[in-house]
Design a protein around this motif. Structure first.
Motif, mmCIF file in Angstrom:
data_model
loop_
_atom_site.group_PDB
_atom_site.id
_atom_site.type_symbol
_atom_site.label_atom_id
_atom_site.label_comp_id
_atom_site.label_asym_id
_atom_site.label_seq_id
_atom_site.Cartn_x
_atom_site.Cartn_y
_atom_site.Cartn_z
ATOM 1 N N ARG A 151 31.223 8.514 98.443
ATOM 2 C CA ARG A 151 31.909 9.545 97.661
ATOM 3 C C ARG A 151 32.870 10.346 98.526
ATOM 4 O O ARG A 151 33.950 10.740 98.069
ATOM 5 C CB ARG A 151 30.855 10.474 97.038
ATOM 6 N N TYR A 152 32.507 10.571 99.764
ATOM 7 C CA TYR A 152 33.327 11.409 100.648
ATOM 8 C C TYR A 152 34.033 10.593 101.733
ATOM 9 O O TYR A 152 34.450 11.131 102.747
ATOM 10 C CB TYR A 152 32.441 12.468 101.309
ATOM 11 N N LYS A 153 34.184 9.285 101.516
ATOM 12 C CA LYS A 153 34.701 8.414 102.570
ATOM 13 C C LYS A 153 36.109 8.769 103.026
ATOM 14 O O LYS A 153 36.497 8.458 104.157
ATOM 15 C CB LYS A 153 34.667 6.960 102.105
ATOM 16 N N ASP A 154 36.900 9.395 102.160
ATOM 17 C CA ASP A 154 38.271 9.731 102.521
ATOM 18 C C ASP A 154 38.396 11.087 103.214
ATOM 19 O O ASP A 154 39.497 11.452 103.647
ATOM 20 C CB ASP A 154 39.179 9.704 101.281
ATOM 21 N N ASN A 155 37.313 11.831 103.283
ATOM 22 C CA ASN A 155 37.333 13.111 103.998
ATOM 23 C C ASN A 155 37.345 12.857 105.500
ATOM 24 O O ASN A 155 36.601 12.019 106.004
ATOM 25 C CB ASN A 155 36.111 13.957 103.625
ATOM 26 N N LYS A 156 38.162 13.611 106.194
ATOM 27 C CA LYS A 156 38.293 13.405 107.641
ATOM 28 C C LYS A 156 36.955 13.546 108.362
ATOM 29 O O LYS A 156 36.660 12.801 109.294
ATOM 30 C CB LYS A 156 39.309 14.378 108.238
ATOM 31 N N THR A 159 35.022 10.407 108.030
ATOM 32 C CA THR A 159 35.657 9.394 108.881
ATOM 33 C C THR A 159 35.280 9.620 110.339
ATOM 34 O O THR A 159 34.999 8.673 111.089
ATOM 35 C CB THR A 159 37.184 9.446 108.729
ATOM 36 N N ASP A 160 35.241 10.888 110.754
ATOM 37 C CA ASP A 160 34.850 11.213 112.131
ATOM 38 C C ASP A 160 33.415 10.798 112.410
ATOM 39 O O ASP A 160 33.104 10.257 113.483
ATOM 40 C CB ASP A 160 35.007 12.718 112.380
ATOM 41 N N VAL A 161 32.523 11.066 111.461
ATOM 42 C CA VAL A 161 31.116 10.666 111.629
ATOM 43 C C VAL A 161 31.008 9.151 111.733
ATOM 44 O O VAL A 161 30.313 8.619 112.610
ATOM 45 C CB VAL A 161 30.266 11.189 110.454
ATOM 46 N N ARG A 162 31.700 8.452 110.841
ATOM 47 C CA ARG A 162 31.660 6.983 110.845
ATOM 48 C C ARG A 162 32.173 6.418 112.171
ATOM 49 O O ARG A 162 31.534 5.541 112.779
ATOM 50 C CB ARG A 162 32.494 6.460 109.675
ATOM 51 N N ASP A 177 24.545 -4.195 110.739
ATOM 52 C CA ASP A 177 23.890 -3.422 109.675
ATOM 53 C C ASP A 177 24.539 -2.048 109.519
ATOM 54 O O ASP A 177 24.732 -1.559 108.405
ATOM 55 C CB ASP A 177 22.402 -3.258 109.989
ATOM 56 N N LEU A 178 24.863 -1.428 110.654
ATOM 57 C CA LEU A 178 25.499 -0.119 110.612
ATOM 58 C C LEU A 178 26.859 -0.198 109.930
ATOM 59 O O LEU A 178 27.188 0.652 109.081
ATOM 60 C CB LEU A 178 25.647 0.435 112.033
ATOM 61 N N LYS A 179 27.649 -1.200 110.267
ATOM 62 C CA LYS A 179 28.975 -1.361 109.656
ATOM 63 C C LYS A 179 28.861 -1.542 108.147
ATOM 64 O O LYS A 179 29.692 -1.010 107.394
ATOM 65 C CB LYS A 179 29.699 -2.549 110.282
ATOM 66 N N ARG A 180 27.858 -2.280 107.700
ATOM 67 C CA ARG A 180 27.692 -2.479 106.261
ATOM 68 C C ARG A 180 27.345 -1.172 105.546
ATOM 69 O O ARG A 180 27.886 -0.880 104.470
ATOM 70 C CB ARG A 180 26.625 -3.542 106.000
ATOM 71 N N LEU A 181 26.448 -0.376 106.138
ATOM 72 C CA LEU A 181 26.090 0.899 105.505
ATOM 73 C C LEU A 181 27.274 1.861 105.484
ATOM 74 O O LEU A 181 27.431 2.649 104.546
ATOM 75 C CB LEU A 181 24.907 1.544 106.236
ATOM 76 N N LEU A 182 28.084 1.812 106.508
ATOM 77 C CA LEU A 182 29.238 2.704 106.585
ATOM 78 C C LEU A 182 30.448 2.169 105.822
ATOM 79 O O LEU A 182 31.414 2.900 105.606
ATOM 80 C CB LEU A 182 29.633 2.930 108.053
ATOM 81 N N GLY A 183 30.378 0.886 105.426
ATOM 82 C CA GLY A 183 31.515 0.261 104.761
ATOM 83 C C GLY A 183 31.225 -0.131 103.331
ATOM 84 O O GLY A 183 31.244 0.694 102.415
ATOM 85 N N ASP A 184 30.909 -1.425 103.109
ATOM 86 C CA ASP A 184 30.747 -1.957 101.754
ATOM 87 C C ASP A 184 29.626 -1.282 100.969
ATOM 88 O O ASP A 184 29.705 -1.161 99.740
ATOM 89 C CB ASP A 184 30.475 -3.470 101.818
#
Length: 326
Positions: A151-156, A159-162, A177-184
């Motif tokens: 929901r907040y993926k476009d907030n800076k 993005t910084d946390v990711r 696994d981390l990339k999947r949770l943070l991405g798709d």
């Protein structure tokens, strides 16, 4: 507390202090005597089921009046501080208090912490802050919430946390696994943000986490739009926390006869979450608090854990049992 032997122990280190009263609270022992006091203390709620589950707890806090650590000195007199802790919805006036609690959330990284705090304060249906009831200063002693990463993926700030988590993850068997949770899968991932002064009475923890998971459940039914309701149907929770890990050199020195633990959990609930998590990884932190004698052989480390959302009931039961047995 009487517990079965485990590979790791629990210890509350000397914390960072955030205010004069917080410094007093953080010096007390974690074992606090308490008396339950029911209170409809969480503000701005209209749902009766929410109000029925709000609570505060009264605790007698003992503050050491002497700063000396000399074993030759006589035990210093103690001052008893009585406090009513209550849960409240986050509100704009809590900005500075929440920011102070989260000032080292991403170690020493320069990032959009203010934007992160704004997201937390804007989400009033899920999340709580803990304060002293009827305290004019409204100092914050704890924060617990969950933010939907999609929901907040476009907030800076998100993005910084990711970016930060992907940078510090050096374990090849986990990074995918981390990339999947943070991405798709981000639309179904809740970032659980938990921070508090170290010696917040542990008796509050089951109530605090019960409030969080209950509010998440209610939000899937009560939010005004379908998108909002769906945003709280989490499948995974992601947590960023800290532990003390025994230094490698010291670990070799510690023989089987040593009682030293490999890991010391700063927050008691983190050990339970670690037992339930799907995967985890640790990483070194640049910020290192002054080491006490007790922690001289340990290093403060970051710990990231992924926990399936359907493990929440088991966690709640384990946490209740842990606190009841203490």
């Amino acid at each position: 507390m009487p517990r079965k032997p485990r590979r790791s122990g629990q210890l509350v280190p000397r914390p960072f202090a955030f205010s004069s009263f917080a410094r007093s609270v953080t010096r007390v022992a974690t074992a606090c005597s308490s008396k339950n006091k029911v209170s409809n203390s969480k503000s701005d709620r209209t749902s009766s089921k929410l109000i029925a589950n709000r609570s505060s707890r009264k605790h007698n806090l003992k503050e050491n009046s002497s700063e000396s650590e000399s074993s030759e000195e006589e035990e210093a007199p103690e001052e008893v501080i009585q406090a009513d802790f209550a849960f409240f919805d986050p509100k704009p006036d809590d900005f500075h208090g929440v920011k102070m609690l989260l000032q080292s959330y991403l170690d020493d990284k320069v990032w959009d912490l203010s934007g992160f705090v704004d997201l937390i304060l804007a989400q009033t249906t899920v999340g709580s802050v803990v304060k002293i009831e009827d305290d004019e200063d409204e100092g914050l002693f704890a924060l617990l919430t969950a933010l939907n990463l999609g929901r907040y993926k476009d907030n800076k700030c998100i993005t910084d946390v990711r970016d930060y988590l992907l940078k510090v993850c050096e374990e090849k068997n986990v990074v995918g696994d981390l990339k999947r949770l943070l991405g798709d899968q981000a639309d179904h991932v809740g970032l659980v943000v938990s921070q508090r002064v170290t010696n917040l009475p542990p008796q509050l923890l089951p109530h605090l986490y019960n409030a969080l998971f209950d509010e998440i459940s209610w939000a899937t039914e009560d939010e005004p739009t379908k998108d909002l309701r769906e945003s709280f149907r989490f499948k995974h929770y992601l947590l960023v926390t800290r532990i003390y890990k025994q230094k490698i050199g010291q670990k070799r020195k510690a023989s089987s006869s040593s009682d030293d633990e490999d890991i010391i959990y700063v927050k008691p609930e983190d050990e339970l979450l670690f037992e339930l998590c799907s995967w985890s990884f640790t990483f070194p932190l640049h910020i290192q608090p002054p080491a006490s004698q007790e922690l001289k052989n340990y290093r403060l480390m970051g710990l990231v854990m992924a926990v399936e959302a359907d493990k929440a009931p088991a966690f709640r039961e384990k946490l209740r049992s842990l606190i009841d047995d203490s």
